[in-house]
Enzyme design. Structure first.
Site, mmCIF file in Angstrom:
data_model
loop_
_atom_site.group_PDB
_atom_site.id
_atom_site.type_symbol
_atom_site.label_atom_id
_atom_site.label_comp_id
_atom_site.label_asym_id
_atom_site.label_seq_id
_atom_site.Cartn_x
_atom_site.Cartn_y
_atom_site.Cartn_z
ATOM 1 N N LYS A 305 1.005 -1.312 -0.027
ATOM 2 C CA LYS A 305 -0.528 0.036 -0.296
ATOM 3 C C LYS A 305 1.136 1.082 0.265
ATOM 4 O O LYS A 305 2.137 1.158 0.316
ATOM 5 C CB LYS A 305 -1.087 -0.070 1.109
ATOM 6 C CG LYS A 305 -1.859 -1.491 1.502
ATOM 7 C CD LYS A 305 -3.407 -0.311 -0.195
ATOM 8 C CE LYS A 305 -4.492 -1.874 -0.325
ATOM 9 N NZ LYS A 305 -5.498 -1.830 1.370
ATOM 10 N N ARG A 340 -4.598 -10.635 3.531
ATOM 11 C CA ARG A 340 -4.374 -10.475 1.159
ATOM 12 C C ARG A 340 -3.098 -9.426 0.655
ATOM 13 O O ARG A 340 -2.854 -8.433 1.521
ATOM 14 C CB ARG A 340 -5.757 -9.592 1.066
ATOM 15 C CG ARG A 340 -5.864 -9.244 0.137
ATOM 16 C CD ARG A 340 -7.415 -8.799 -0.267
ATOM 17 N NE ARG A 340 -7.757 -8.211 -1.180
ATOM 18 C CZ ARG A 340 -7.272 -7.625 -2.635
ATOM 19 N NH1 ARG A 340 -6.507 -6.582 -1.919
ATOM 20 N NH2 ARG A 340 -7.346 -7.586 -4.000
#
Length: 370
Positions: A305, A340
């Site tokens: 991210k 994830r």
């Protein structure tokens, strides 16, 4: 006046023996908590905060206003709730240790892989096989990028992207999740062999989505995102990001249950990176144990991210493995049930080492008196 209550684990421990039994196991995982904060919020403002151990929780709950007493009892019970394994087709996913979900994006504009798995089915199949061999418990297939500024994809194009990938992965014996917020895509993916729906809009984007999940009886991941419509990152306005996200996920959980979705088929995700500034993402990550009080299995999606680049020399998405593993460990330390990730093998290795350390902590009685 609107009152809300939150029972937050604030002190974790290696095992109950370290605290002479005065600890609880969080969410049926390998993580234990010894100290807790009970937080009262009135009209959006925190007004009281009690601290206690499990031995003292009864006295604290007895002091609470009647308006929040039942909810506080429910949250305390939820913290210790051991979740049954997920049945996904022929696969059974245990939730007593962190499980790894591998990401397979079949999009031209993914922030992490630039669409390299979209045009060549064999490349996508090989990537899925590599993730499964690396220890992924399931594969999450997405056909629409949800990064900030990404264009919305017509459902027909999205189906054309994901259905063949779902079929190939299901034929390999994989447990398959579909990452979509569109009801038609959900239906097509389930028909193609998917076992779980990962909806980043938490079933808000498409009115038919809830009906489809309930009718098929499949598991669903509800993720927090502040925006509505096409822009999931918009409309972010938090008084207290941790407590606001908690309340939002609680509302979506309850709405799903009211619509006929079985509670034991609901997984929650705080939505790292979706409509949140760096400081807000960090606050959520530091408060992850709180979300066990919602009584659902938890998923964390922080792999590669943007926040990792913000904290480390603006590294590109492909160069964020170290940061991704650090955030995965934060999730494991908090008792997150599912991670994830893009880098499956490396995360599985980190999980296995982490699990060995937890096993040792739970079985090491050397420090106890003889």
């Amino acid at each position: 006046m609107t009152d809300s209550i939150y029972v937050q684990p604030i002190g974790l421990t290696g095992g109950p023996q370290s605290e002479e039994g005065d600890a609880i196991r969080l969410g049926g995982t390998m993580v234990h908590a010894h100290r807790f904060a009970v937080i009262l919020r009135q009209d959006g403002r925190v007004t009281r905060r009690w601290r206690c151990t499990p031995a003292g929780i009864g006295a604290v709950l007895g002091e609470l206003p009647d308006s929040v007493a039942v909810e506080a009892e429910a949250q305390w019970s939820n913290l210790t709730l051991a979740h049954p394994p997920l049945s996904l087709g022929e696969r059974t996913i245990r939730l007593d240790q962190p499980q790894i979900m591998g990401i397979l994006n079949v999009t031209p504009d993914s922030f992490s892989d630039g669409g390299k798995f979209m045009d060549d089915p064999e490349v996508a199949r090989a990537q899925a096989a590599t993730m499964l061999e690396g220890g992924a418990a399931l594969i999450d297939i997405g056909g629409e990028s949800t990064r900030p500024g990404a264009q919305t994809v017509w459902e027909g194009d999205e189906i054309e992207r994901i259905a063949p990938a779902v079929q190939r992965c299901a034929a390999m014996g994989a447990a398959v999740s579909v990452d979509t917020r569109k009801a038609a895509v959900m239906e097509a993916a389930l028909d193609a062999g998917a076992h779980l729906v990962n909806d980043v809009s938490a079933l808000r984007h498409d009115p038919r989505s809830t009906e489809i999940i309930a009718a098929h009886g499949v598991a669903v991941i509800l993720m927090h995102a502040p925006g509505s419509g096409d822009d999931l990152h918009g409309d972010a306005d938090y008084t207290n990001v941790v407590l606001d996200v908690f309340d939002w996920l609680k509302e979506r959980r309850d709405a799903a249950i009211a619509a006929g979705i079985a509670r034991d088929r609901i997984i929650l995700d705080p939505g790292i990176g979706f409509g949140k500034a760096l400081s807000e993402n960090l606050a959520l990550l530091n408060a992850l144990p709180l979300f066990h009080a919602l009584g659902q299995p938890l998923m964390l999606g922080a792999s590669r991210k943007r926040m990792i680049g913000a904290l480390s020399n603006e590294e590109s998405a492909q160069d964020r493995l170290g940061g991704s593993l650090a955030l995965a460990q934060v999730g494991m330390d908090a008792g997150i049930h599912m991670l994830r990730v893009h880098d499956v093998a490396a995360t599985v290795q980190a999980r296995n080492v982490w699990r060995g350390l937890r096993d040792a902590a739970l079985t090491d009685f050397a420090m106890l008196p003889g």
